[in-house]
Design an enzyme around this catalytic site. Sequence first.
Site: not given
Ligand SMILES: [Zn+2]
Length: 439
Positions: A165, A197-198
């Site tokens: 990820d 994004e996180e």
């Molecule tokens: Zn991700």
Amino acid sequence: MKLSIVAALLSAHAVVPAAAGFIPQQNSQASSVRGSVMLRGAAPAVQNEDLDKIVADSPLLSLHRTISEIESISNDESKVGEALVKYLEEHGYTAEKQVVPVEEDANSTAERFNVWAYPNGNPQPKVILTSHIDTVPPHIPYTLHAPEGEFDRANVRIMGRGTVDAKASVAAQITAALNYREANPDAAIGLLFVVGEEVGGTGMVHFSDSDLNTTPPFFRTLIFGEPTELKLVDGHKGNVRFTVEAKGLAAHSGYPWLGHSAVSEILPVLSRIDELGDIPVEEGGLPASEKYGRTTLNIGTIKGGAAGNIVPVSASASVTVRLAAGTVEEAQETIKRAVSDVSGGSQNITVTFPNDKAYPPTDLDVDAEGFEVMTVNYGTDIPKLTIHNEGTDIQVKKYLYGPGSIFVAHGVDEGLTIGDLEEAVEGYGRLIEAGIKRS
Ligand SMILES: [Zn+2]
């Protein structure tokens, strides 16, 4: 057996740095990795150098290794961004850095940027592959692990933070785009790698609000990369966050009637919130849908009070809702009504919705051939990218696909096999093909 004791010690050693302050996930991968340590300790057949050579001989695996070895926890993505810019420029791409403001609460003030890349001379590609280059903490070093039993290259496991990820998606997307363009030099394939994004999707929001996101859109197909176990995702739930705060009046705990407890005030409210996903809409609950199942709520933090012998003056909780149907506004109304009903409209209770992070359930395209389809519960950057096709007949297709599993993505066991990573290049290739054909 001695050997297994050695293996246990080795494997314990291997996970210690990553496990500090982190709850290990229970899953099957853990045992296979421990097994592989035993194999490497016991059987000289597969050496570390052999695994390193497998990676060095493959442009895909080497790129994946390079970017996975660079720590890039959210707000600290510039080094991995630089590595991608360099790689893309070496491979016929123009790579632009789109500077993204540093988050207010970030520890680092270093410059951070999205990477927007297009084939030289073709700044408005019809097909865009996109993923994110930040990871969750803590950084876990990149390691290679031979499979148990008979050696099979495809089952070599790559582990470390970001290996799934989403650097697996990033490496596979780049490789698929370059492969496709080698056979079709005119194919217009863009690459967008975003930061943050996180932690709320700042990078994608920034791209969405920028001049690069034209009206009407120049692109027709967006291929998002996240861990989907090589399946095409038909949609994901929405996301609504909120905080509940209660105000009280401090007093000596021996004379509680002289004060007013914020904790006593917030408890029935939280208890009601906790069940909103399980009760019917007609009774004030949040909606379910056939596609996404129930709306779920997670009361993620509770704070309150100062000491056991003081009537608490304040209490608060933060909640994340995974929304299965309806709009963000409807969900917010339902939550406000539930809080107001259970607290009798108390002025001591306030509900706050941060205005930037909410989105409704997000439906995605699944018309590309040859993929299994699934629905996921996690959120993505996809709703953060506004498509400006209002008043036109332009259709922009959105696909979500990638290697590796979300179940290991944020854990100490984050990792995937070489076979899965290589298969993702094929999968992205088929999605690119579908996109190029319709443009
Ligand atoms: Zn991700």
